[in-house]
Design a protein around this motif. Structure first.
Motif, PDB file in Angstrom:
ATOM      1  N   ASP A   1       0.778  -1.201  -0.082  1.00  0.00           N
ATOM      2  CA  ASP A   1       0.091  -0.037   0.040  1.00  0.00           C
ATOM      3  C   ASP A   1       0.997   1.259  -0.043  1.00  0.00           C
ATOM      4  O   ASP A   1       1.352   1.640   1.079  1.00  0.00           O
ATOM      5  CB  ASP A   1      -0.890  -0.035   1.096  1.00  0.00           C
ATOM      6  CG  ASP A   1      -1.992   1.068   0.992  1.00  0.00           C
ATOM      7  OD1 ASP A   1      -2.302   1.513   0.165  1.00  0.00           O
ATOM      8  OD2 ASP A   1      -2.631   1.331   2.224  1.00  0.00           O
TER       9      ASP A   1
ATOM     10  N   CYS B   1       2.480   5.002  -0.452  1.00  0.00           N
ATOM     11  CA  CYS B   1       2.096   6.368   0.183  1.00  0.00           C
ATOM     12  C   CYS B   1       2.268   7.406  -1.450  1.00  0.00           C
ATOM     13  O   CYS B   1       1.384   8.080  -1.280  1.00  0.00           O
ATOM     14  CB  CYS B   1       2.899   6.695   1.091  1.00  0.00           C
ATOM     15  SG  CYS B   1       2.906   8.595   1.194  1.00  0.00           S
TER      16      CYS B   1
ATOM     17  N   ARG C   1      -1.549  -1.577  -4.412  1.00  0.00           N
ATOM     18  CA  ARG C   1      -2.587  -0.690  -4.386  1.00  0.00           C
ATOM     19  C   ARG C   1      -2.218   0.504  -4.971  1.00  0.00           C
ATOM     20  O   ARG C   1      -1.675   1.512  -4.489  1.00  0.00           O
ATOM     21  CB  ARG C   1      -3.172  -0.415  -2.936  1.00  0.00           C
ATOM     22  CG  ARG C   1      -3.540  -1.520  -2.200  1.00  0.00           C
ATOM     23  CD  ARG C   1      -3.977  -1.052  -0.924  1.00  0.00           C
ATOM     24  NE  ARG C   1      -5.510  -0.933  -0.756  1.00  0.00           N
ATOM     25  CZ  ARG C   1      -6.214   0.059   0.015  1.00  0.00           C
ATOM     26  NH1 ARG C   1      -5.535   0.711   0.576  1.00  0.00           N
ATOM     27  NH2 ARG C   1      -7.337   0.129  -0.246  1.00  0.00           N
TER      28      ARG C   1
ATOM     29  N   GLY D   1      -0.318   3.672   2.684  1.00  0.00           N
ATOM     30  CA  GLY D   1      -0.972   4.161   1.639  1.00  0.00           C
ATOM     31  C   GLY D   1      -1.017   5.719   1.614  1.00  0.00           C
ATOM     32  O   GLY D   1      -0.184   6.436   2.521  1.00  0.00           O
TER      33      GLY D   1
END
Ligand SMILES: Cc1ncc(C[n+]2csc(CCOP(=O)(O)OP(=O)(O)O)c2C)c(N)n1
Ligand SMILES: [Mg+2]
Lengths: 330, 286
Positions: free
Chosen positions: A156, A158, A180, A217
């Motif tokens: 996930d 950033c 993701r 994320g």
């Protein structure tokens, strides 16, 4: 026109950007990273199911057209194609939206790719709440769906730095990975910190004595921003970034849990089955008890509307993070 | 080609006027949103006019009336066109069009049955509609209902295996109470449909799957209504009307624009687009 009336906000295209207006961004980091890796590694193949343009896979497609397969809008056979190519020794990077990979094609990923532990890599856009388009496109439970799949690594990222550095590690790591994906103009945030993406590792981005944010994320950008603003109020906030959700870096999380601080997990995902619950179980099984709050999306089908409105409504914005801290500290 | 001499001038004019208003209604929504799926909406307007003003049985004031014909739009991103048709059908008030895609509106950008009266299913994830149509058709048959089920789907949805699974089921159960209507606009998200996953010859594929298939010019209202009637007359098989449509139909400046899934229209172009629509209609009515 009534000048005091706020302008109507509306949902945009499927591909609405998450970047703020005055933000530093990198265009299509996934596409460019994939081209770079593929120049060094002939095994890399790109695939998409009628969403190359919307997953930054078009950069790869246009740079290396003979190494790209357009599957058309057929996500299940997209996974079949991915499987077969991986079985023949190629390293596929396969893109679609998170919802379609996880909801429609789960069985094909699980049994054909994860069980034999093939090196196949999924780069899937619109994770969590990154579109106001409504439940059909909002992958609010993609991690919850995938965390139960043995062998699968879940990333996930950033920002653009995370994405660029993760791609070569996805290609060289054994077994399947799922990213993701943030696409389009992707914020650049982590270059300002002493940080490198390491698959499977959480990283402390800033120390802080009063509060510990554990985030992944796009929420890591926001926890960092919240920490900066809270510092003005003399609240000292640490941020632990957890870009790999699975395997979970429990050792680093437990190390940070050793100090007694308010602990808040923050994720762009349902509060069910994601980062927050990973932190909670790590805490419980590690025998640590801390005051703990979960920031994430409610266990609901979310509304359609402008992305900004929805982030405010569901508490993913920086202001909500700040008030969560202020309401629960001390 | 169907012989359309049997469609009276009055009926044809009614259909064309309804399609014009559906196009105008779509432009209103596209303009408030600033961009969007206007190309698809203009292309599918003649089909919607035929269904909602000529072919379907329903009560505008009672959208859930048990004896209505069901129209399932599985292409969620065509929502603005459906709202435009529901306004024409008097199920939705005209004034509501301006709330398209706005926060807390009943008209989300992707159609959802839980939000909007007259919307039968939620679209967005493509390839769901025809399977649901099979279940509804089975249910209607069990209830001895003579209501008919329409499913409007896109050429892109023909790539999904679920669509063909549903096609097999419909034939297996001899669901002659289903008519699928394919908006074949030759366009998908990444480019022309034939470069994605070509499904041609679509009509022969459906026939091989046990359906009656008719292919028409999907911007010719007379051909559409005759095609729908011919399919409905078949008591043994499900029917599919494959409609070749033109993205941006009725607005030359948009017809000629690069065919894009998400068409760009500049802020100052909407007035001109509306003027062109009217002009083309008037010329064709002479
Ligand atoms: C199952 C699924 N896969 C992918 C998408 C993303 N998507 C939205 S529209 C579209 C193009 C599909 O083709 P079509 O409906 O013919 O497109 P249009 O004519 O509107 O350009 C795609 C791939 C989706 N909504 N659902
Ligand atoms: Mg199409």
């Amino acid at each position: 026109m009534n000048p005091s009336k706020p302008p109507v906000r509306r949902s945009g295209a499927m591909s609405a950007s998450i970047a703020g207006e005055d933000q530093r961004t990198v265009k299509a980091p996934l596409g460019h990273a994939l081209v770079d890796v593929a120049r060094e590694d002939e095994r890399i193949i790109g695939l998409s199911a009628d969403l190359a343009k919307y997953t930054d896979m078009h950069i790869f497609r246009d740079a290396m057209p003979d190494r790209f397969y357009q599957a058309g809008m057929a996500e299940q056979v997209l996974m079949g194609m991915t499987t077969g190519l991986a079985m023949e020794g190629f390293v596929p990077f396969t893109s679609t939206y998170s919802v379609f990979a996880t909801r429609r094609a789960y069985d094909f990923i699980c049994l054909d790719i994860a069980e034999p532990n093939l090196n196949a890599n999924f780069v899937c856009a619109l994770p969590g709440l990154t579109t106001g388009y409504g439940p059909s496109h909002q992958a609010t439970e993609d991690i919850a769906i995938l965390r139960g799949m043995p062998n699968l690594t879940i990333i996930d990222p950033c920002d653009a730095l995370d994405i660029a550095q993760a791609v070569p590690q996805m290609a060289s790591s054994e077994g399947p990975t799922y990213m993701r994906l943030l696409r389009g103009n992707v914020p650049l945030v982590l270059d300002e910190y002493d940080y490198e993406f390491q698959l499977g590792k959480a990283a402390l981005l800033r120390p802080g004595a009063d509060v510990l944010f554990i985030s992944s994320g796009l929420m890591t950008e926001r926890t960092l921003e919240a920490a900066k603003r809270l510092a003005e109020d003399r609240i000292d906030v640490a941020v632990l970034h957890v870009p790999t959700i699975k395997p979970f870096d429990a050792a680093t999380v437990l190390r940070e849990l050793a100090a007694d601080r308010l602990v808040i997990s923050a994720e762009n995902h349902s509060v069910v089955g994601g980062l927050g619950e990973s932190v909670a179980s790590t805490m419980a099984t590690g025998g640590v008890a801390r005051k703990f709050l979960q920031v994430g999306l409610p266990d609901q089908f979310l509304e359609a509307g402008a992305l900004e409105t929805l982030h405010e409504r569901y508490g993913l914005d920086v202001d909500s993070l700040i008030s969560t801290v202020k309401n629960n500290i001390g | 080609m169907l012989d359309t001499t049997g469609v009276s001038d009055e009926r044809l004019l009614r259909l064309r006027e309804a399609a014009l208003r559906i196009r105008e209604n779509s432009l209103i929504q596209a303009e408030v949103q600033g961009q969007g799926y206007i190309g698809q909406a203009l292309g599918v307007s003649d089909i919607l006019a035929a269904l909602y003003t000529d072919q379907m049985r329903f009560r505008p004031e009672e959208p859930e009336w048990e004896h209505r014909d069901r129209c399932l739009l599985s292409i969620g991103h065509y929502a603005l066109a459906l709202y435009a048709a529901l306004v024409e059908a008097k199920v939705l008030p005209f004034e509501e069009l301006e709330s398209y895609a706005a926060d807390d509106s009943r008209l989300p950008m992707s159609s959802m049955s839980t939000y909007t009266p007259g919307v039968e299913i939620s679209g967005g994830s493509l390839g769901h509609g025809l399977g649901i149509a099979v279940g509804i058709a089975l249910g209607l048959r069990r209830k001895d209902s003579d209501s008919h089920v329409f499913n409007i789907l896109s050429d892109g949805e023909l790539g999904e295996g679920s669509t063909w699974e549903a096609a097999l089921e419909a034939a297996q159960h001899q669901l002659s109470n289903i008519t699928a209507v394919v908006d074949f606009n030759g366009l998908q998200a990444d480019g022309p449909s034939q470069d994605m996953l070509s499904t041609e010859p679509v009509d022969e594929k459906f026939r091989a799957f046990g359906w009656e298939a008719i292919r028409v010019d999907g911007n010719d209202p007379a051909q559409i209504v005759l095609g729908l009637e011919a399919l409905r007359a078949n008591q043994d098989q499900p029917g599919v009307l494959i409609c070749n449509t033109k993205v941006g139909k009725g607005v030359p400046m948009l017809e000629d624009r690069e065919k894009l899934h998400f068409m760009r229209v500049a802020e100052d172009e909407w007035t001109q687009a509306r003027a062109q629509l009217k002009e083309v209609f008037d010329n064709e009515s002479k």
